[in-house]
Enzyme design. Structure first.
Site, PDB file in Angstrom:
ATOM      1  N   LYS A 117       0.851  -1.183   0.000  1.00  0.00           N
ATOM      2  CA  LYS A 117       0.000   0.000   0.000  1.00  0.00           C
ATOM      3  C   LYS A 117       0.889   1.235   0.000  1.00  0.00           C
ATOM      4  O   LYS A 117       2.039   1.173   0.451  1.00  0.00           O
ATOM      5  CB  LYS A 117      -0.899   0.032   1.249  1.00  0.00           C
ATOM      6  CG  LYS A 117      -2.141   0.882   1.099  1.00  0.00           C
ATOM      7  CD  LYS A 117      -3.289   0.118   0.469  1.00  0.00           C
ATOM      8  CE  LYS A 117      -4.533   0.955   0.360  1.00  0.00           C
ATOM      9  NZ  LYS A 117      -5.689   0.115   0.008  1.00  0.00           N
TER      10      LYS A 117
HETATM   11  P1  NAD Z   1     -13.202   7.738  -2.382  1.00  0.00           P
HETATM   12  O1  NAD Z   1     -12.181   8.784  -2.165  1.00  0.00           O
HETATM   13  O2  NAD Z   1     -13.743   7.548  -3.754  1.00  0.00           O
HETATM   14  O3  NAD Z   1     -14.453   7.989  -1.407  1.00  0.00           O
HETATM   15  C1  NAD Z   1     -14.298   8.130  -0.020  1.00  0.00           C
HETATM   16  C2  NAD Z   1     -15.650   8.471   0.586  1.00  0.00           C
HETATM   17  O4  NAD Z   1     -15.516   8.494   2.006  1.00  0.00           O
HETATM   18  C3  NAD Z   1     -16.178   9.829   0.165  1.00  0.00           C
HETATM   19  O5  NAD Z   1     -17.579   9.746  -0.031  1.00  0.00           O
HETATM   20  C4  NAD Z   1     -15.876  10.702   1.389  1.00  0.00           C
HETATM   21  O6  NAD Z   1     -16.758  11.793   1.525  1.00  0.00           O
HETATM   22  C5  NAD Z   1     -16.079   9.696   2.501  1.00  0.00           C
HETATM   23  N1  NAD Z   1     -15.428  10.104   3.741  1.00  0.00           N
HETATM   24  C6  NAD Z   1     -14.157  10.551   3.887  1.00  0.00           C
HETATM   25  N2  NAD Z   1     -13.937  10.882   5.171  1.00  0.00           N
HETATM   26  C7  NAD Z   1     -15.089  10.622   5.835  1.00  0.00           C
HETATM   27  C8  NAD Z   1     -15.496  10.774   7.188  1.00  0.00           C
HETATM   28  N3  NAD Z   1     -14.656  11.243   8.108  1.00  0.00           N
HETATM   29  N4  NAD Z   1     -16.761  10.413   7.523  1.00  0.00           N
HETATM   30  C9  NAD Z   1     -17.616   9.940   6.588  1.00  0.00           C
HETATM   31  N5  NAD Z   1     -17.289   9.797   5.303  1.00  0.00           N
HETATM   32  C10 NAD Z   1     -16.040  10.134   4.927  1.00  0.00           C
HETATM   33  O7  NAD Z   1     -12.565   6.382  -1.813  1.00  0.00           O
HETATM   34  P2  NAD Z   1     -12.934   4.891  -2.188  1.00  0.00           P
HETATM   35  O8  NAD Z   1     -11.991   4.433  -3.253  1.00  0.00           O
HETATM   36  O9  NAD Z   1     -14.407   4.768  -2.385  1.00  0.00           O
HETATM   37  O10 NAD Z   1     -12.494   4.119  -0.856  1.00  0.00           O
HETATM   38  C11 NAD Z   1     -13.345   4.023   0.290  1.00  0.00           C
HETATM   39  C12 NAD Z   1     -12.866   2.877   1.168  1.00  0.00           C
HETATM   40  O11 NAD Z   1     -12.852   1.677   0.397  1.00  0.00           O
HETATM   41  C13 NAD Z   1     -11.441   3.014   1.717  1.00  0.00           C
HETATM   42  O12 NAD Z   1     -11.390   2.388   2.977  1.00  0.00           O
HETATM   43  C14 NAD Z   1     -10.617   2.222   0.727  1.00  0.00           C
HETATM   44  O13 NAD Z   1      -9.395   1.782   1.284  1.00  0.00           O
HETATM   45  C15 NAD Z   1     -11.571   1.085   0.457  1.00  0.00           C
HETATM   46  N6  NAD Z   1     -11.302   0.367  -0.781  1.00  0.00           N
HETATM   47  C16 NAD Z   1     -11.273   1.009  -1.990  1.00  0.00           C
HETATM   48  C17 NAD Z   1     -11.038   0.265  -3.148  1.00  0.00           C
HETATM   49  C18 NAD Z   1     -11.077   0.884  -4.513  1.00  0.00           C
HETATM   50  O14 NAD Z   1     -11.002   0.146  -5.511  1.00  0.00           O
HETATM   51  N7  NAD Z   1     -11.232   2.196  -4.657  1.00  0.00           N
HETATM   52  C19 NAD Z   1     -10.824  -1.116  -3.059  1.00  0.00           C
HETATM   53  C20 NAD Z   1     -10.883  -1.739  -1.815  1.00  0.00           C
HETATM   54  C21 NAD Z   1     -11.127  -0.982  -0.685  1.00  0.00           C
END
Ligand code: NAD
Length: 427
Positions: A117
Site C-alpha cells: 500500500k
Molecule cells: P473515495 O475517495 O472515492 O471515497 C471516499 C468516501 O468516504 C467519500 O464519499 C468521502 O466523503 C467519505 N469520507 C471521507 N472521510 C469521511 C469521514 N470522516 N466520515 C464519513 N465519510 C467520509 O474512496 P474509495 O476508493 O471509495 O475508498 C473508500 C474505502 O474503500 C477506503 O477504505 C478504501 O481503502 C476502500 N477500498 C477502496 C477500493 C477501490 O477500488 N477504490 C478497493 C478496496 C477498498
C-alpha cells in the site's frame, strides 16, 4: 524490533491506530494455524517500508513538501499489490495496516499477489490539477525503486483515480524508456485499463451482500441499506443496491448525512455529490446529525469510507442485520465482538471489498497478454472468484464455529504462511 512488545522501533505504541487493529486480528487467527504458527511473526511486520519526501512547486511559486510512503507487507505469494491514498490523515502505521490487509485479502480470494500500500499525507482538495499532477509524478519517481509489474503494482484508493494512475504509469514509463502499462492498475481504459475496474469494488460489495443475505434469509428487494461514503466504492454499491430494489435509507460522507426512510434517489444524490462535493444540502432527504447515522433502522450497513468507524462506542447502536465492509478496517476488534454478540452478521473487508483488486488482477493479466476481455466476461469471472471465496470461508466458519473475519484470516494466513514455509529463509 522491540522484542518485548513485538513492535517495530519506528512506531509509537500510543499511536498505532489501524495497525493495532490488524495485530489484534492476527492474535485471533494464531490458534487456528496449526504448525504454521511457527511463521506467524512474518505477519506481524512489514517486509519493507519506504518513507519519501515529495517536494513540489506550487502554482504561486512556493515549494511545498509532503510525506509519502510505500509499504510492502508480504511478497511470499507474488508481487506486492495495493492502492495509493492521498489524505491528510495518512501515516506510516496506517499504510502498514492497509498493506497487511492487502496481503490477507489477496490470499483470501487466492490472487497470486502479496500485499502493499502507499500514500501521501496531503489534502488533494487544496491542490490545483497541475499541483496534483506534480505531486503524483514526484511520488511515483520516489517509489520507482520499489514498484514494477513483477515487483509491486499500485492502484487507486481514497482520493486517487484513473487519471492519477495514468500519471504514475507515464512517470514510471519515462524512467524505463518504454511504455509499461502493467506497473499500475485502475488506469483509464484507453491506456490499458480494464473494463469494469472502476465499478469492481462496489460491485463486489453488492455481490457479497446478496450472497450473505441469501444465507440469513434476508430478501434484498425492499431491504433498507445505509452507506457511509459515497465515493468510488460506496457510490457504485449504492447504485447496485437501488437497482436491486433496495431502499438506500441513509448516506453519510465527510460533509454530512442524509436520510429518507422510503429510500433516497441514488442517481440524484450522486449527481449532487458530483456537483457539490458532498451529500450535504441534498434536497431529496432530511439532514441528520453525523452520529445518528449509526442507529438508522436498516437491514444492511455498508461502511465505505475510512478505518475505525465502528467501535465500542457505536457498535451497540447499529440496527442492521448485517454489516458489509466496503472500506478497509472500518470495524475495531471490540466492535466485532459486540456485533457478533448481538447477532449482526459481519462480512469482512478482506472479501467484501476484494472485487477491486480482483479486477486489478484481470487488468494486469490483460496488460501482459495485450488481449482485452469484454465487460461481461470480467463481471462473470469477478462474481465466480468472489462467490467461491465466500463459500469456502462460510463453510470454514460453520465447521470451526468462527466469525467470518477470523475464518477469512485462517484461509488467507494459511496460504501466506504455507508459501513462506515452502520458500524457506534466504540466504
Ligand atoms: P473515495 O475517495 O472515492 O471515497 C471516499 C468516501 O468516504 C467519500 O464519499 C468521502 O466523503 C467519505 N469520507 C471521507 N472521510 C469521511 C469521514 N470522516 N466520515 C464519513 N465519510 C467520509 O474512496 P474509495 O476508493 O471509495 O475508498 C473508500 C474505502 O474503500 C477506503 O477504505 C478504501 O481503502 C476502500 N477500498 C477502496 C477500493 C477501490 O477500488 N477504490 C478497493 C478496496 C477498498
Amino acid at each position: 524490533m522491540d522484542e518485548a512488545h513485538g513492535l517495530p522501533s519506528y512506531l509509537d505504541a500510543k499511536d498505532l491506530g489501524p495497525w493495532a487493529v490488524y495485530l489484534e486480528q492476527v492474535e485471533r487467527v494464531a490458534p487456528h494455524l496449526g504448525g504454521l504458527e511457527r511463521w506467524i511473526e512474518t505477519l506481524r511486520r512489514p517486509k519493507r517500508a519506504l518513507i519519501v519526501d515529495v517536494p513540489i512547486a506550487l502554482d504561486d511559486g512556493r515549494v511545498a513538501h509532503f510525506e509519502g510512503y510505500r509499504v510492502q507487507h508480504n511478497t511470499s505469494r507474488g508481487p506486492g499489490k495495493g492502492g495509493v491514498r492521498f489524505h491528510p490523515g495518512v501515516t506510516l502505521s496506517e499504510v502498514m495496516a492497509l498493506a497487511a490487509w492487502m496481503s490477507v485479502k489477496n490470499a483470501a480470494v487466492n490472487l497470486p499477489f502479496g500485499g502493499a500500500k502507499g500514500g501521501v499525507r496531503v489534502d488533494p482538495r487544496r491542490l490545483s490539477r497541475g499541483e496534483l499532477e506534480r505531486l503524483t509524478r514526484r511520488y511515483a519517481s520516489e517509489i520507482a525503486i520499489l514498484i514494477g509489474p513483477a515487483k509491486d503494482i499500485p492502484a487507486p484508493d481514497v482520493n486517487t483515480d484513473a487519471q492519477v494512475m495514468a500519471w504514475m504509469m507515464d512517470t514510471y514509463s519515462m524512467h524505463e524508456g518504454a511504455t509499461v502499462t502493467g506497473v499500475v492498475t485502475g488506469k483509464p481504459v484507453a491506456l490499458g485499463g480494464s473494463l469494469g475496474r472502476r465499478e469492481a469494488t462496489g460491485r463486489g460489495v453488492f455481490v457479497l451482500a446478496r450472497a450473505a443475505a441469501g444465507r440469513i434469509g434476508l430478501d434484498l428487494p425492499g431491504a433498507g441499506v445505509a452507506i457511509q461514503g459515497l465515493g468510488n466504492v460506496g457510490g457504485v454499491a449504492a447504485q447496485l443496491f437501488a437497482a436491486a430494489g433496495c431502499r438506500v435509507v441513509a448516506v453519510q460522507d465527510h460533509g454530512g448525512c442524509v436520510h429518507r426512510a422510503a429510500g433516497l434517489d441514488v442517481a440524484a444524490l450522486r449527481a449532487h455529490v458530483a456537483a457539490q462535493g458532498s451529500v450535504q444540502g441534498f434536497p431529496g432527504g432530511e439532514a441528520v446529525a453525523r452520529d445518528a447515522f449509526w442507529s438508522v433502522p436498516c437491514d444492511v450497513l455498508v461502511p465505505a469510507a475510512l478505518e475505525q468507524q465502528i467501535g465500542a462506542g457505536n457498535a451497540g447502536a447499529i440496527r442492521a442485520r448485517m454489516v458489509v465492509e466496503g472500506a478497509n478496517g472500518p470495524t475495531t476488534p471490540e466492535a466485532d465482538d459486540i456485533l457478533r454478540a448481538r447477532g449482526v452478521l459481519l462480512v469482512p473487508d478482506v472479501i467484501a471489498n476484494a472485487g477491486g483488486v480482483t479486477v486489478s488482477y484481470f487488468e494486469w493479466v490483460q496488460d501482459f497478454s495485450s488481449y482485452f476481455w469484454t465487460e461481461a466476461e470480467i463481471n462473470a469471472r469477478l462474481e465466480r472468484i468472489l462467490l467461491d471465496a465466500f463459500d469456502a470461508i462460510w463453510a470454514l466458519a460453520a465447521e470451526r464455529r468462527l466469525d467470518l473475519r477470523t475464518a477469512a484470516f485462517v484461509v488467507a494466513c494459511t496460504r501466506i504462511l504455507e508459501a513462506r514455509a515452502l520458500r524457506g529463509l534466504y540466504p
